[in-house]
Write an enzyme that holds these catalytic residues in place. Structure first.
Site, mmCIF file in Angstrom:
data_model
loop_
_atom_site.group_PDB
_atom_site.id
_atom_site.type_symbol
_atom_site.label_atom_id
_atom_site.label_comp_id
_atom_site.label_asym_id
_atom_site.label_seq_id
_atom_site.Cartn_x
_atom_site.Cartn_y
_atom_site.Cartn_z
ATOM 1 N N GLY A 8 0.754 -1.193 -0.013
ATOM 2 C CA GLY A 8 0.052 0.069 -0.027
ATOM 3 C C GLY A 8 0.740 1.215 -0.118
ATOM 4 C CG ASN B 128 1.231 3.337 -5.975
ATOM 5 O OD1 ASN B 128 1.431 4.366 -6.408
ATOM 6 N ND2 ASN B 128 1.825 2.162 -6.095
ATOM 7 N NE ARG C 184 -12.134 -14.096 -12.643
ATOM 8 C CZ ARG C 184 -11.059 -14.025 -12.284
ATOM 9 N NH1 ARG C 184 -10.628 -12.989 -11.521
ATOM 10 N NH2 ARG C 184 -10.093 -14.943 -12.614
ATOM 11 C CG MET D 289 -1.733 -8.458 -6.108
ATOM 12 S SD MET D 289 -1.043 -7.665 -7.573
ATOM 13 C CE MET D 289 0.008 -9.053 -8.136
ATOM 14 C CG ASN E 268 -4.340 -0.854 -12.395
ATOM 15 O OD1 ASN E 268 -3.962 -1.039 -11.076
ATOM 16 N ND2 ASN E 268 -3.614 -1.328 -13.343
ATOM 17 C CG HIS F 283 0.969 -1.842 -15.481
ATOM 18 N ND1 HIS F 283 0.516 -3.158 -14.974
ATOM 19 C CD2 HIS F 283 1.834 -1.904 -16.514
ATOM 20 C CE1 HIS F 283 1.453 -3.843 -15.575
ATOM 21 N NE2 HIS F 283 2.101 -3.216 -16.570
ATOM 22 C CB VAL G 258 -5.240 -8.147 -17.423
ATOM 23 C CG1 VAL G 258 -4.135 -7.693 -16.566
ATOM 24 C CG2 VAL G 258 -6.399 -8.931 -16.741
HETATM 25 C C1 GRF Z 1 2.811 -0.958 -7.651
HETATM 26 O O1 GRF Z 1 4.151 -1.327 -8.257
HETATM 27 C C2 GRF Z 1 1.583 -0.822 -8.661
HETATM 28 O O2 GRF Z 1 2.179 -0.229 -9.837
HETATM 29 C C3 GRF Z 1 1.233 -2.389 -9.067
HETATM 30 O O3 GRF Z 1 1.445 -2.774 -7.780
HETATM 31 C C4 GRF Z 1 2.485 -2.357 -6.873
HETATM 32 C C5 GRF Z 1 1.749 -1.907 -5.680
HETATM 33 O O4 GRF Z 1 2.594 -1.490 -4.730
HETATM 34 N N1 GRF Z 1 -0.053 -2.435 -9.620
HETATM 35 P P1 GRF Z 1 2.043 -0.911 -3.335
HETATM 36 O O5 GRF Z 1 1.111 -1.783 -2.557
HETATM 37 O O6 GRF Z 1 1.271 0.362 -3.660
HETATM 38 O O7 GRF Z 1 3.161 -0.499 -2.481
#
Ligand code: GRF
Length: 237
Positions: free
Chosen positions: A29, A31, A82, A107, A124, A126, A161
């Site tokens: 987390g 981000n 799902r 994920m 999202n 990426h 995706v």
């Molecule tokens: C990040 O690199 C993001 O781009 C990818 O998963 C990672 C998550 O990292 N989708 P965090 O949990 O935000 O540290």
């Protein structure tokens, strides 16, 4: 979120209401933390109403709790399919009256009915310059491919995706001594700048999806002349 929908978020006195975010996580987390920090700024045009994790042990949950943000764990393992998991997520998000869902290291692949329902209200981040290196292990694959420039992308989510209209990207140079870890670290630093910036653009009503591509109103383009070139030419002898 398209501009028109966002305009309806203006309060009666004409002031911009803050966009209500949900952040979906599965892991550390960082981000999420960048979004929490941005939302703590007085002028930031969004706030986080809910953090959802599909895993009890996601470290990001503690970050949310620390910031007094409501958290909810919806374990994918508790559902037979799902679609049942997606439905539970959707109900939680609707109950919290969420305007924009930010996937941040979430994920689980979300099914088409969920993605279609939340179209243009679901983004999202990426860790690659899409459309290159979709999927997992992006930094390893970027190093194997020998690219000189890597980066990250914030995009609207579509049923496939890592496909969807691109909102913002940040690029970094790949260095000769880079390992997967060192490149990941350098890209992640840019993710933490890019995600709050992209959310702010959406919250301010500057982002519109037109014919499957994002148009941004009133934002400067980054270095137009000063390109990121790697390697830099050596000085002439
Ligand atoms: C990040 O690199 C993001 O781009 C990818 O998963 C990672 C998550 O990292 N989708 P965090 O949990 O935000 O540290």
């Amino acid at each position: 979120m398209g501009k028109r929908e966002n305009d309806s978020k203006r309060g009666r006195n004409g002031s911009e209401a803050q966009l209500k975010l949900a952040v979906l996580i599965s892991g550390s987390g960082t981000n999420l933390q960048a979004l929490i920090d941005a939302c703590a700024e007085p002028d930031y045009p969004a706030r986080i109403s809910l953090v959802i994790s599909n895993k009890d042990d996601a470290a990001g949950l503690a970050r949310a709790e620390q910031a007094d943000i409501r958290t909810q764990v919806i374990r994918h393992t508790d559902f037979a399919s799902r679609s049942a998991f997606d439905q539970a997520l959707s109900e939680a998000l609707a109950a919290a009256d969420i305007d924009l869902i930010c996937l941040a290291g979430f994920m689980r692949v979300l099914g088409a009915p969920f993605v279609d329902h939340w179209q243009d209200r679901l983004i999202n981040i990426h860790p690659a310059l899409l459309p290159a290196f979709k999927g997992l292990h992006t930094h390893k694959r970027a190093l194997e491919a020998g690219v000189r420039i890597a980066g990250c992308t914030v995009h609207y989510v579509r049923a496939d995706v890592d496909v969807g209209p691109i909102i913002a990207q940040a690029a970094v140079s790949v260095l000769p001594e880079d390992t997967e870890a060192s490149l990941a670290k350098r890209v992640l630093k840019q993710e933490h700048r890019l995600y709050p910036m992209a959310v702010a653009l959406i919250a301010q009503g500057q982002v519109a999806v037109v014919d499957g591509r994002v148009r941004i109103a009133g934002a400067e383009s980054g270095a137009t002349e000063a390109a990121l070139i790697n390697p830099l030419p050596s000085p002439t002898k």
